[in-house]
Design an enzyme around this catalytic site. Structure first.
Site, PDB file in Angstrom:
ATOM      1  N   LYS A  28       5.134  -2.988   7.202  1.00 34.17           N
ATOM      2  CA  LYS A  28       5.604  -2.128   8.291  1.00 34.17           C
ATOM      3  C   LYS A  28       7.111  -1.924   8.120  1.00 34.17           C
ATOM      4  O   LYS A  28       7.911  -2.322   8.973  1.00 34.17           O
ATOM      5  CB  LYS A  28       5.257  -2.741   9.648  1.00 34.17           C
ATOM      6  CG  LYS A  28       3.799  -2.493  10.070  1.00 34.17           C
ATOM      7  CD  LYS A  28       3.467  -3.139  11.397  1.00 34.17           C
ATOM      8  CE  LYS A  28       3.301  -2.142  12.528  1.00 34.17           C
ATOM      9  NZ  LYS A  28       2.050  -1.380  12.518  1.00 34.17           N
TER      10      LYS A  28
HETATM   11  C1  LIG Z   1       0.789  -0.847  12.859  1.00 30.85           C
HETATM   12  C2  LIG Z   1       0.006   0.234  12.222  1.00 30.85           C
HETATM   13  C3  LIG Z   1      -1.392   0.308  12.296  1.00 30.85           C
HETATM   14  C4  LIG Z   1      -2.214  -0.586  13.182  1.00 30.85           C
HETATM   15  O1  LIG Z   1      -2.091  -1.934  12.896  1.00 30.85           O
HETATM   16  P1  LIG Z   1      -2.461  -3.018  14.002  1.00 30.85           P
HETATM   17  O2  LIG Z   1      -2.253  -4.301  13.310  1.00 30.85           O
HETATM   18  O3  LIG Z   1      -3.856  -2.778  14.389  1.00 30.85           O
HETATM   19  O4  LIG Z   1      -1.522  -2.800  15.130  1.00 30.85           O
HETATM   20  C5  LIG Z   1      -2.029   1.283  11.561  1.00 30.85           C
HETATM   21  N1  LIG Z   1      -1.349   2.167  10.823  1.00 30.85           N
HETATM   22  C6  LIG Z   1      -0.008   2.156  10.746  1.00 30.85           C
HETATM   23  C7  LIG Z   1       0.685   3.146   9.909  1.00 30.85           C
HETATM   24  C8  LIG Z   1       0.710   1.190  11.447  1.00 30.85           C
HETATM   25  O5  LIG Z   1       2.035   1.178  11.401  1.00 30.85           O
END
Ligand SMILES: *Cc1c(COP(=O)(O)O)cnc(C)c1O
Length: 305
Positions: free
Chosen positions: A159
Site C-alpha cells: 500500500k
Molecule cells: C486496501 C486496498 C484494498 C482492500 O484491502 P483490505 O485489506 O480488504 O482493506 C483493495 N485494493 C486496493 C488498491 C487497496 O488499496
C-alpha cells in the site's frame, strides 16, 4: 468529509490532532515515499470494541515497508500495541484506523537513505465508505480508462502512497461521469480491482475473484474467500474478463473502507436483477455478524480492546 479525533500517535508519542504536522519538504510529500494501512475497529453488541484482523493488517504494513525498502523503525508488536492505545485514548467505540509510515525531511534527492522514517497512527469515526445506501442496495460502477499498475512498474502488493495516484485518476474520472466507483483492468485487459477494493463475481452460485497478480492482497478479500469456502460455496481465484463481469449474476466489492458493497450496475448494464443477489447478501450478512463478534467460529479474527 472532514475527519477528526483528539490524539494521533506520532513516532511513539500521543500528539494533539492539531499539532500532528510535518515540514513541506517532507520527502514523501514530493515523491510518494510512504505506505499505509486501513483497519477498522467495530463496536460489539456486548458493549466492547474489537479491531478486525489487526495482526494481518500490521503484518501487511511491515510487508509494504519491506517491499519499498524502508520498514517501520519499530517492532511489529509495538505498532500493534500503539494501534490499540490510540483507539483507547480517543475513547472511540468504533473507528477507522490509519497507520502511515513516511520518509521525512532531509535530503531532497531520490536516493535519501539517511532521511528519517516517521510513523503515525490516526483514528477517526468513519461510516460506510461507499454509503449506507450502497451497502444496502448496491452501487453503480464504471470501468475506468486508466489501466491498473503493471507488476513491474509499481509494487502492487504494497500500500505505497505513490501507487494511489492511479486510483485517484480512476476514481475522479468515474465520479465526474456520475458513477460511484471505478473498476480497473490490468495491463492485459483482464479485470483487476477497483480504486481501493477487490472485486468478486458470482455466476450459477459459484464465487470468483481475481488472483494475486496486479491486485492489492485485500484482507477483506481473504476473509470473504474463507467465509465462502466455509459455507460450502464453490470458490475460484482466477482471472476474468470485462464481459464476464457484464454477464455475472452478482458482483461485489470488498475492502476495509468499503466492507462488502454490492455492485448493481457496471457500464450502464444491470448486474443480475439489479439488486444485491442471494450469495452476496448471505456473505455480506455473515461478514457483518463476524466483525460485530456474533459468529463464534470467527472470533479469532478479533482483537478485543
Ligand atoms: C486496501 C486496498 C484494498 C482492500 O484491502 P483490505 O485489506 O480488504 O482493506 C483493495 N485494493 C486496493 C488498491 C487497496 O488499496
Amino acid at each position: 468529509m472532514s475527519v477528526n479525533s483528539e490524539k494521533i500517535w506520532f513516532d511513539g508519542e500521543m500528539v494533539r490532532w492539531e499539532e500532528a504536522k510535518v515540514h513541506v519538504l517532507t520527502h514523501a510529500l514530493h515523491y510518494g515515499t510512504a505506505y499505509f494501512e486501513g483497519i477498522r475497529c467495530y463496536s460489539l453488541e456486548d458493549g466492547r470494541s474489537a479491531v478486525f484482523r489487526l495482526e494481518e493488517h500490521i503484518r501487511r504494513f511491515f510487508d509494504s515497508g519491506l517491499i519499498l525498502g524502508f520498514p517501520p523503525p519499530y517492532e511489529l508488536a509495538a505498532i500493534q500495541q500503539a494501534t490499540i492505545d490510540v483507539i483507547k485514548i480517543n475513547k472511540l467505540k468504533a473507528c477507522y484506523i490509519r497507520p502511515l509510515a513516511f520518509m521525512g525531511f532531509g535530503d531532497m534527492g531520490l536516493y535519501a537513505p539517511d532521511n528519517p522514517i516517521h510513523v503515525i497512527i490516526a483514528v477517526w469515526p468513519w461510516g460506510a465508505y461507499l454509503g449506507d445506501e450502497g451497502i444496502k442496495n448496491g452501487i453503480r460502477a464504471k470501468v475506468s480508462s486508466y489501466t491498473r499498475h503493471h507488476v513491474n512498474v509499481m509494487m502492487t502488493k504494497s500500500k505505497v502512497s505513490g501507487n494511489y495516484v492511479n486510483s485517484v485518476l480512476a476514481k475522479n474520472e468515474v465520479k465526474k461521469a456520475g458513477y460511484d466507483e471505478a473498476i480497473m483492468l490490468d495491463t492485459e485487459g483482464y479485470v483487476a480491482e477497483a480504486s481501493g477494493e477487490n472485486i468478486f463475481v458470482v455466476r450459477n452460485g459459484r464465487v470468483k475473484t481475481t488472483p494475486f497478480t496486479s491486485i492489492l492482497p485485500g484482507i477483506t478479500r481473504d476473509s470473504l474467500l474463507t467465509l465462502a469456502r466455509d459455507k460450502g460455496y464453490h470458490v475460484q481465484e482466477e482471472r476474468f474478463t470485462r464481459d464476464e463481469l457484464y454477464t455475472a449474476d452478482e458482483a461485489f466489492f470488498t475492502g476495509t473502507a468499503a466492507e462488502v458493497t454490492p455492485i448493481r450496475e457496471v457500464d450502464n448494464r444491470r448486474i443480475g436483477s439489479g439488486k444485491p443477489g442471494p450469495v452476496t447478501k448471505d456473505l455480506q450478512e455473515t461478514f457483518f455478524a463476524i466483525v460485530k463478534g456474533k459468529e463464534k467460529n470467527y472470533t479469532h479474527w478479533l482483537t478485543y480492546l
